[in-house]
Design a protein around this motif. Structure first.
Motif, short mmCIF file in Angstrom:
data_model
loop_
_atom_site.label_atom_id
_atom_site.label_comp_id
_atom_site.label_asym_id
_atom_site.label_seq_id
_atom_site.Cartn_x
_atom_site.Cartn_y
_atom_site.Cartn_z
N ARG A 1 0.66 -1.48 -0.12
CA ARG A 1 0.27 -0.13 -0.51
C ARG A 1 0.78 1.43 0.27
NH1 ARG A 1 -2.28 2.87 3.70
NH2 ARG A 1 -4.13 3.51 3.93
N ALA B 1 -0.91 4.19 -6.98
CA ALA B 1 -2.88 4.63 -6.81
C ALA B 1 -3.24 4.36 -7.44
CB ALA B 1 -2.22 6.32 -6.51
N LYS B 2 -3.29 3.92 -8.85
CA LYS B 2 -4.07 2.65 -9.30
C LYS B 2 -4.57 1.79 -9.23
CE LYS B 2 -6.03 3.07 -14.08
NZ LYS B 2 -6.89 1.70 -14.32
N LYS C 1 -6.45 1.37 -6.14
CA LYS C 1 -7.91 2.01 -6.19
C LYS C 1 -8.64 0.90 -7.05
CE LYS C 1 -6.59 6.38 -5.76
NZ LYS C 1 -6.77 8.10 -6.49
N ASP C 2 -8.09 -0.20 -7.98
CA ASP C 2 -8.46 -0.86 -8.56
C ASP C 2 -9.00 -2.16 -8.01
OD1 ASP C 2 -8.69 0.52 -10.76
OD2 ASP C 2 -7.46 -0.18 -12.05
N GLU D 1 -9.33 -2.52 -4.28
CA GLU D 1 -9.97 -1.85 -3.99
C GLU D 1 -11.16 -1.77 -4.01
OE1 GLU D 1 -13.11 0.35 -1.48
OE2 GLU D 1 -12.23 1.19 -3.70
N SER E 1 -11.21 -0.54 3.04
CA SER E 1 -10.59 -0.29 2.44
C SER E 1 -8.94 0.30 3.18
CB SER E 1 -11.03 0.86 3.59
OG SER E 1 -10.72 0.49 5.15
N MET F 1 -6.64 1.21 0.40
CA MET F 1 -6.31 2.59 -0.88
C MET F 1 -5.20 3.38 -0.12
SD MET F 1 -8.92 3.32 -1.75
CE MET F 1 -9.88 4.98 -2.32
#
Length: 501
Positions: free
Chosen positions: A314, A319-320, A323-324, A326, A344, A347
């Protein structure tokens, strides 16, 4: 119980919806301890009860191979379950012994996986070109087991049978990749490169296994391993050659006896955390436009103190992708108590611009063992935090423990009765002095833990303090899990091998 459930159980009864709250347990800034505090008004433990708790996870093993005489280990939990792990073993194709200390955080999953796997990655890198090819061909039969390392197991040793085939395939793929560059394998070998590439490859495998769906599905157990993390310290000893590979904030300190009988502590591992100025500089150079947000509340991005770890993706992945992942987890309606980490957990934190913020490249230090080098102490930061900036105190405790242990056996005169009266008197004086050093614990690692919890600056061990520390319902407020391994060296072997380079 599934491994990911062990991780989630760690957070109860106070559940956390964010991984920040779990990671804030890492290298906790211990509260001031005062056994007279009313918060410590719990039933007093007897001395026998204290000793039973402290000695509950200790181990002694004689090695008697080259430079290594024996090792002693012990550990004490603060988390439930304990997040530390330790492993010992020797490489079947070389004379090298491996000793590992693994300090997990955000659960035990990552430390467990790394403690099972890292020795095999190192062992591959220690083979020569011919041996690598031979090993790979021997493993083409899927029924053959990995025989790279002989683990020195005991009744508390656990291996994840569910992931055994996955771990085996990862090693074979690593071997296959090594064969592809075999032409310069031997000529490019250094111990530092061997250890570093093993760490980096295992961390990459942890990532690939967790974040690449199989048949369109994510494996929540592997995600749990990847999202938790661990600091790791491994000592490799081959003859008089000692290499220490450190990732994070575990510690290794060598105990050396000077000619005048005094003791010297030599650190063989630099702590990689936010208080290390060299690590701060490295991070600032890697994230030039983020100096204002890199450190928050004494933590990297306000989340974690160590700056080098296994796992913790993490803080490593784009970040993408996080997030994908998640979104995929949330769409499957996974619930914390059923099939893995809460969505969460995937993230990224605030101010997450240029990952990776954590790295898995260890720092490797070398020391050529000499006859005056008597022992090596490996420990998670749970021990070193209790002896803050007092490594010399740890070494003196081990030294005194050695002296005291010598008096357990009966004093015997030489069979030829050649000892002069003056010499006999001197030996008896020394023996009398050493009897006063005799410790309650035969295991020196346990002895260190006892002194870490109950030692006072001017009054020696305090039973009141020990009892309070061990009976507190939430020990994590005051200390971390503690794991210690003490390795003793063979002076006679080292004296006979001074010229080995």
């Amino acid at each position: 119980m599934a491994l990911w459930k062990l991780v989630l159980h760690h957070g109860k009864p106070n559940r956390r919806s964010s991984i920040e709250n779990l990671l804030k347990h890492v290298s906790v800034r211990h509260a001031h301890f005062d056994p007279a505090d009313p918060h410590f008004a719990y039933p007093r433990l007897t001395k026998a009860q204290v000793t039973k708790i402290l000695q509950g996870n200790e181990r002694v093993m004689k090695i008697n191979h080259e430079a290594i005489s024996r090792f002693e280990s012990s550990r004490l939990a603060a988390n439930t379950p304990i997040e530390d792990r330790n492993s010992e073993g020797y490489c079947n194709a070389t004379d090298g012994y491996l000793f590992g200390i693994f300090d997990g955080h955000a659960g035990v999953a990552n430390a467990q996986a790394v403690s099972e796997r890292i020795f095999n990655y190192i062992a591959i890198n220690l083979l020569n070109a011919s041996e690598i090819k031979q090993f790979y061909h021997s493993m083409e039969d899927s029924n053959n087991e990995l025989k790279l390392v002989n683990f020195l197991t005991h009744n508390a040793t656990y291996f994840n049978s569910e992931n055994r085939d996955l771990y085996r395939d990862a090693i074979l793929n690593y071997t296959k990749d090594a064969i592809s560059s075999i032409s310069d394998w031997d000529s490019n070998f250094t111990m530092e490169k061997a250890l570093q590439s093993a760490f980096l490859r295992l961390d990459k495998d942890l990532e690939d296994e967790a974040f690449r769906p199989v048949d369109g599905k994510l494996n929540t157990q592997l995600l749990t391993i990847a999202l938790s993390g661990c600091c790791a310290l491994i000592a490799h000893i081959d003859g008089p050659h000692l290499h220490v590979a450190n990732l994070g904030d575990c510690g290794a300190v060598l105990g050396t006896r000077n000619e005048d009988g005094t003791w010297q502590a030599k650190s063989l591992a630099n702590a990689h955390h936010v208080d290390n100025e060299a690590e701060k500089s490295r991070l600032r150079e890697a994230h030039l436009n983020e100096t204002g947000s890199l450190m928050k509340d004494g933590r990297l991005l306000g989340v974690i103190e160590p700056t080098r770890t296994f796992g913790d993706f993490r803080l490593k992945l784009p970040a993408k992708l996080l997030k994908d992942t998640e979104a995929a987890v949330r769409s499957l309606r996974l619930h914390e108590e059923e099939v893995g980490p809460f969505p969460s957990y995937y993230m990224p934190p605030k101010n997450y611009y240029t990952p990776p913020y954590l790295i898995a490249k260890p720092e490797v230090l070398y020391h050529h063992l000499r006859p005056k080098d008597k022992f090596l102490v490996l420990a998670t930061d749970g021990l070193w935090n209790m002896f803050k900036d007092r490594e010399d105190r740890v070494i003196q405790l081990v030294a005194d423990h050695m002296d005291g242990a010598q008096t357990i056996e009966d004093f015997e005169l030489p069979k030829d009765r050649s000892m002069q009266l003056k010499e006999l008197n001197e030996r008896l004086k020394i023996r009398k002095q050493n009897i006063a050093k005799r410790a309650e614990d035969l295991n020196c690692a346990t002895h260190l833990i006892r002194n870490a919890l109950g030692g006072t600056p001017d009054q020696g061990l305090s039973h009141l303090q020990l009892s309070a520390m061990l009976s507190h319902p939430n020990p994590r407020l005051y200390r971390d899990d503690i794991t210690v391994t003490v390795i003793y060296f063979d002076e006679e072997y080292l004296t006979g091998n001074l010229s080995i380079t």
